[in-house]
Design a protein around this motif. Structure first.
Motif, PDB file in Angstrom:
ATOM      1  N   PRO A  63     -14.961 -51.826 -10.564  1.00  0.00           N
ATOM      2  CA  PRO A  63     -15.093 -50.381 -10.800  1.00  0.00           C
ATOM      3  C   PRO A  63     -16.363 -49.840 -10.152  1.00  0.00           C
ATOM      4  O   PRO A  63     -17.454 -50.333 -10.409  1.00  0.00           O
ATOM      5  CB  PRO A  63     -15.170 -50.295 -12.337  1.00  0.00           C
ATOM      6  CG  PRO A  63     -14.544 -51.565 -12.831  1.00  0.00           C
ATOM      7  CD  PRO A  63     -14.884 -52.604 -11.812  1.00  0.00           C
ATOM      8  N   GLY A  64     -16.204 -48.843  -9.312  1.00  0.00           N
ATOM      9  CA  GLY A  64     -17.359 -48.261  -8.630  1.00  0.00           C
ATOM     10  C   GLY A  64     -17.152 -46.810  -8.296  1.00  0.00           C
ATOM     11  O   GLY A  64     -17.968 -46.215  -7.586  1.00  0.00           O
ATOM     12  N   GLY A  65     -16.045 -46.248  -8.780  1.00  0.00           N
ATOM     13  CA  GLY A  65     -15.784 -44.834  -8.565  1.00  0.00           C
ATOM     14  C   GLY A  65     -15.538 -44.475  -7.111  1.00  0.00           C
ATOM     15  O   GLY A  65     -15.139 -45.305  -6.288  1.00  0.00           O
ATOM     16  N   VAL A  66     -15.807 -43.222  -6.782  1.00  0.00           N
ATOM     17  CA  VAL A  66     -15.556 -42.694  -5.442  1.00  0.00           C
ATOM     18  C   VAL A  66     -16.441 -43.381  -4.404  1.00  0.00           C
ATOM     19  O   VAL A  66     -16.019 -43.606  -3.267  1.00  0.00           O
ATOM     20  CB  VAL A  66     -15.780 -41.169  -5.414  1.00  0.00           C
ATOM     21  CG1 VAL A  66     -15.632 -40.620  -3.998  1.00  0.00           C
ATOM     22  CG2 VAL A  66     -14.789 -40.464  -6.337  1.00  0.00           C
ATOM     23  N   THR A  67     -17.662 -43.744  -4.795  1.00  0.00           N
ATOM     24  CA  THR A  67     -18.570 -44.425  -3.858  1.00  0.00           C
ATOM     25  C   THR A  67     -17.973 -45.741  -3.386  1.00  0.00           C
ATOM     26  O   THR A  67     -17.962 -46.045  -2.180  1.00  0.00           O
ATOM     27  CB  THR A  67     -19.929 -44.690  -4.528  1.00  0.00           C
ATOM     28  OG1 THR A  67     -20.502 -43.455  -4.944  1.00  0.00           O
ATOM     29  CG2 THR A  67     -20.873 -45.379  -3.552  1.00  0.00           C
ATOM     30  N   ALA A  68     -17.444 -46.547  -4.304  1.00  0.00           N
ATOM     31  CA  ALA A  68     -16.816 -47.819  -3.938  1.00  0.00           C
ATOM     32  C   ALA A  68     -15.570 -47.580  -3.099  1.00  0.00           C
ATOM     33  O   ALA A  68     -15.274 -48.357  -2.177  1.00  0.00           O
ATOM     34  CB  ALA A  68     -16.469 -48.607  -5.192  1.00  0.00           C
ATOM     35  N   LEU A  69     -14.837 -46.513  -3.410  1.00  0.00           N
ATOM     36  CA  LEU A  69     -13.630 -46.179  -2.645  1.00  0.00           C
ATOM     37  C   LEU A  69     -13.969 -45.972  -1.177  1.00  0.00           C
ATOM     38  O   LEU A  69     -13.350 -46.569  -0.282  1.00  0.00           O
ATOM     39  CB  LEU A  69     -12.979 -44.923  -3.217  1.00  0.00           C
ATOM     40  CG  LEU A  69     -11.829 -44.333  -2.393  1.00  0.00           C
ATOM     41  CD1 LEU A  69     -10.607 -45.246  -2.440  1.00  0.00           C
ATOM     42  CD2 LEU A  69     -11.473 -42.936  -2.888  1.00  0.00           C
ATOM     43  N   PHE A  70     -14.971 -45.117  -0.895  1.00  0.00           N
ATOM     44  CA  PHE A  70     -15.311 -44.805   0.490  1.00  0.00           C
ATOM     45  C   PHE A  70     -15.979 -45.990   1.193  1.00  0.00           C
ATOM     46  O   PHE A  70     -15.787 -46.205   2.397  1.00  0.00           O
ATOM     47  CB  PHE A  70     -16.191 -43.566   0.552  1.00  0.00           C
ATOM     48  CG  PHE A  70     -15.455 -42.297   0.207  1.00  0.00           C
ATOM     49  CD1 PHE A  70     -14.207 -42.048   0.717  1.00  0.00           C
ATOM     50  CD2 PHE A  70     -16.026 -41.353  -0.637  1.00  0.00           C
ATOM     51  CE1 PHE A  70     -13.507 -40.895   0.406  1.00  0.00           C
ATOM     52  CE2 PHE A  70     -15.345 -40.180  -0.961  1.00  0.00           C
ATOM     53  CZ  PHE A  70     -14.076 -39.950  -0.437  1.00  0.00           C
ATOM     54  N   ALA A  71     -16.763 -46.794   0.445  1.00  0.00           N
ATOM     55  CA  ALA A  71     -17.361 -47.998   1.035  1.00  0.00           C
ATOM     56  C   ALA A  71     -16.272 -48.984   1.445  1.00  0.00           C
ATOM     57  O   ALA A  71     -16.307 -49.573   2.540  1.00  0.00           O
ATOM     58  CB  ALA A  71     -18.317 -48.656   0.045  1.00  0.00           C
ATOM     59  N   SER A  72     -15.283 -49.155   0.566  1.00  0.00           N
ATOM     60  CA  SER A  72     -14.168 -50.039   0.862  1.00  0.00           C
ATOM     61  C   SER A  72     -13.387 -49.561   2.077  1.00  0.00           C
ATOM     62  O   SER A  72     -13.041 -50.355   2.965  1.00  0.00           O
ATOM     63  CB  SER A  72     -13.228 -50.114  -0.348  1.00  0.00           C
ATOM     64  OG  SER A  72     -12.006 -50.730  -0.003  1.00  0.00           O
ATOM     65  N   MET A  73     -13.116 -48.270   2.122  1.00  0.00           N
ATOM     66  CA  MET A  73     -12.379 -47.707   3.251  1.00  0.00           C
ATOM     67  C   MET A  73     -13.118 -47.945   4.565  1.00  0.00           C
ATOM     68  O   MET A  73     -12.521 -48.300   5.580  1.00  0.00           O
ATOM     69  CB  MET A  73     -12.150 -46.209   3.039  1.00  0.00           C
ATOM     70  CG  MET A  73     -11.099 -45.879   2.005  1.00  0.00           C
ATOM     71  SD  MET A  73     -10.873 -44.082   1.841  1.00  0.00           S
ATOM     72  CE  MET A  73      -9.387 -44.028   0.819  1.00  0.00           C
ATOM     73  N   GLY A  74     -14.453 -47.774   4.521  1.00  0.00           N
ATOM     74  CA  GLY A  74     -15.251 -47.972   5.722  1.00  0.00           C
ATOM     75  C   GLY A  74     -15.157 -49.403   6.240  1.00  0.00           C
ATOM     76  O   GLY A  74     -14.982 -49.639   7.440  1.00  0.00           O
ATOM     77  N   LEU A  75     -15.255 -50.368   5.331  1.00  0.00           N
ATOM     78  CA  LEU A  75     -15.176 -51.770   5.725  1.00  0.00           C
ATOM     79  C   LEU A  75     -13.801 -52.130   6.271  1.00  0.00           C
ATOM     80  O   LEU A  75     -13.675 -52.840   7.282  1.00  0.00           O
ATOM     81  CB  LEU A  75     -15.509 -52.665   4.525  1.00  0.00           C
ATOM     82  CG  LEU A  75     -16.968 -52.657   4.071  1.00  0.00           C
ATOM     83  CD1 LEU A  75     -17.104 -53.313   2.693  1.00  0.00           C
ATOM     84  CD2 LEU A  75     -17.851 -53.380   5.088  1.00  0.00           C
ATOM     85  N   ILE A  76     -12.753 -51.632   5.628  1.00  0.00           N
ATOM     86  CA  ILE A  76     -11.393 -51.946   6.075  1.00  0.00           C
ATOM     87  C   ILE A  76     -11.082 -51.254   7.394  1.00  0.00           C
ATOM     88  O   ILE A  76     -10.389 -51.811   8.254  1.00  0.00           O
ATOM     89  CB  ILE A  76     -10.369 -51.566   4.989  1.00  0.00           C
ATOM     90  CG1 ILE A  76     -10.578 -52.433   3.748  1.00  0.00           C
ATOM     91  CG2 ILE A  76      -8.934 -51.744   5.502  1.00  0.00           C
ATOM     92  CD1 ILE A  76      -9.745 -52.035   2.545  1.00  0.00           C
ATOM     93  N   VAL A  77     -11.604 -50.049   7.581  1.00  0.00           N
ATOM     94  CA  VAL A  77     -11.430 -49.347   8.860  1.00  0.00           C
ATOM     95  C   VAL A  77     -12.022 -50.184   9.998  1.00  0.00           C
ATOM     96  O   VAL A  77     -11.386 -50.409  11.035  1.00  0.00           O
ATOM     97  CB  VAL A  77     -12.088 -47.957   8.808  1.00  0.00           C
ATOM     98  CG1 VAL A  77     -12.293 -47.396  10.220  1.00  0.00           C
ATOM     99  CG2 VAL A  77     -11.223 -46.990   8.001  1.00  0.00           C
ATOM    100  N   ILE A  78     -13.252 -50.670   9.812  1.00  0.00           N
ATOM    101  CA  ILE A  78     -13.908 -51.482  10.844  1.00  0.00           C
ATOM    102  C   ILE A  78     -13.126 -52.785  11.071  1.00  0.00           C
ATOM    103  O   ILE A  78     -12.833 -53.173  12.208  1.00  0.00           O
ATOM    104  CB  ILE A  78     -15.359 -51.800  10.443  1.00  0.00           C
ATOM    105  CG1 ILE A  78     -16.197 -50.519  10.406  1.00  0.00           C
ATOM    106  CG2 ILE A  78     -15.981 -52.801  11.415  1.00  0.00           C
ATOM    107  CD1 ILE A  78     -17.564 -50.704   9.766  1.00  0.00           C
TER     108      ILE A  78
END
Length: 493
Positions: A115-130
């Motif tokens: 659980p990390g809220g919206v911050t974890a969501l966007f961090a995860s998206m960034g890593l998966i995008v790369i």
């Protein structure tokens, strides 16, 4: 390693051993299988995670914003293929780039596992995008390295590879979707991370024996001076972008809606720039320039196709959750399970199409005609959704059969277009931009989803007839035009 002769690469690979195809297809098949398991498992529950209420384990975002974020996320995932292709072509080669991509993807899923809220969501998206940008175009391009240019098994091999992609995509929503919706979203995301780990292990254990020289060379390596210049510019660019972004966000100038609009614009501009750079490069021969010009209509057709197909995880996912009766023959259904129908039909039909192209041989339809058929079927998959909207209205739950039928029709189009597009890309790619051209193919998907980020805002149960009718009708019309021009050109030639 310097550029290798294509025949030398082919000779370094065991040519029989995986359904009559090179053994390297086994390695790439299962690497992509587990990468797609992780990606589509996560994506099957991601939109629900975003718009479900906090009390239900979600983030509580509004539906329009969640739909647009899904589209932009998908766009960035495929847009990043340009960077992955460049890194493989100029720095690392495809093998190493694929491995590092898998590590980034796994880290992204791990970030969502807690659980990390919206911050974890966007961090995860960034890593998966790369990570996806590093892995996906290069693992697909390596399939082309397994075959000589005249090997008639190539289209069939890409169809088998495409089946592997979709086997992972088939299983993922059933496992990750069930865990995420029935128990806990973060548990589902954790299983997605485990899937990518398995894929990395398979790649490491079999790449040397089965892949030979495929992907181990750097087609267009940077010189020592060029490397220093590139790394300096890259470092400065990252710092500038991060600094400007921080200022704009803190002052409320760069909002989510403005960021989405910016990506939508980039989705149109980047392909134009990319085609221009490759076309006017001194390293592109006149024959390769002609191939690039012939590739443009295929790129546009692919954009229209993916604009429809990718809405299966956005608009049709919402449709499954809110407009569909989630029971059939006495069984209760999870809305995320509908994401398995697209890969299910591909797994069932891909061998049929692979065998069909092999049987027809030189009598099979041209690449352009296959693309036109793909577009027409994509349009029909949306037009069919008008029927329940007319008969049931916006307030009545409809039979799940309509969604299943829509997924079936678009899959027929996908098998006409997507594996054929992968093969055409490897054949038409300029030698100096081989991996980057595969990134360009995936950019057709990125552009489609960037445009979708604006289109999906217009969907609601009240606008279903217009929404499905306009988009579906335009796709059918474009398919007919492509078919007519292809036939006319052939008669004049």
């Amino acid at each position: 390693m310097a550029v290798k002769d294509s025949q030398e690469i082919v000779e370094s690979i065991p040519q029989k051993g995986f359904f009559g195809h090179p053994k390297g297809l086994f390695t790439l098949f299962f690497t992509e299988f587990w990468e797609r398991f992780s990606y589509y498992g996560m994506r099957a529950i991601l939109i629900y995670y975003m718009y479900y209420a906090l009390k239900d384990g979600g983030l509580g975002l509004d539906r329009e914003t969640a739909a647009s974020i899904m589209a932009v996320y998908g766009s960035l995932v495929y847009m990043s293929g340009i960077i992955g292709g460049w890194i493989a072509d100029r720095l690392l080669g495809m093998k190493k780039t694929v491995f590092y991509g898998g590590l980034f993807i796994m880290a992204g899923h791990i970030a969502l596992s807690f659980p990390g809220g919206v911050t974890a969501l966007f961090a995860s998206m960034g890593l998966i995008v790369i990570g996806t940008g590093l892995l996906k175009p290069n693992v697909s391009n390596m399939v082309g390295d397994l075959y000589s240019d005249k090997d008639i098994r190539m289209d069939s091999g890409f169809s088998i590879f495409y089946m592997g992609i979709n086997l992972g995509s088939l299983i993922a929503p059933l496992i990750v979707g069930t865990l995420g919706q029935k128990y806990n979203f973060h548990l589902g995301f954790g299983v997605a991370a485990l899937g990518m780990l398995i894929g990395l292990i398979i790649f490491l254990l079999t790449r040397k024996k089965y892949l030979g020289l495929a992907g181990s060379y750097v087609p267009n390596p940077l010189s020592v001076d060029e490397r220093k210049s590139v790394f300096l510019k890259f470092g400065i660019s990252i710092l500038v972008i991060a600094g400007v972004g921080a200022v704009l966000i803190s002052n409320g100038i760069l909002t989510i809606d403005r960021f989405i609009m910016m990506i939508s614009i980039l989705g149109i501009i980047i392909p134009v720039i990319y085609f221009s750079v490759m076309y006017f490069s001194k390293k592109t021969t006149k024959t390769e320039q002609k191939n690039l010009l012939a590739y443009i209509p295929l790129f546009i057709a692919a954009m229209m196709f993916w604009a429809i197909q990718e809405q299966g995880s956005i608009i049709l996912a919402q449709y499954a959750d809110e407009r569909t009766r989630l029971s059939f023959a006495g069984f209760s259904l999870q809305s995320s399970w509908f994401q398995s129908f697209n890969p299910l039909f591909i797994v069932l039909l891909a061998p049929v199409f692979a065998a069909l192209w092999m049987k027809l041989g030189h009598r099979q339809p041209s690449t352009n005609k296959k693309f036109s058929f793909g577009l027409m079927f994509a349009g029909l998959s949306f037009l069919i959704m008008i029927i329940p909207a007319v008969y049931a209205g916006p307030d009545t739950l409809v039979s799940p059969i309509w969604l299943v039928l829509s997924f079936l029709i678009v899959v027929i189009g996908e098998l006409c277009l997507s594996p054929v597009g992968l093969a055409a890309t490897t054949k038409m790619a300029p030698a100096a931009f081989s991996a980057q051209t595969m990134g360009l193919w995936f950019l057709s998907n990125a552009s489609a989803q960037a445009i979708n980020a604006q289109i999906v805002k217009f969907y609601s149960p009240e606008t279903e007839i217009l929404y499905f009718g306009i988009i579906g009708g335009f796709a059918v019309l474009l398919g007919v035009i492509l078919f007519a021009f292809t036939s006319l050109y052939k008669r004049r030639a």
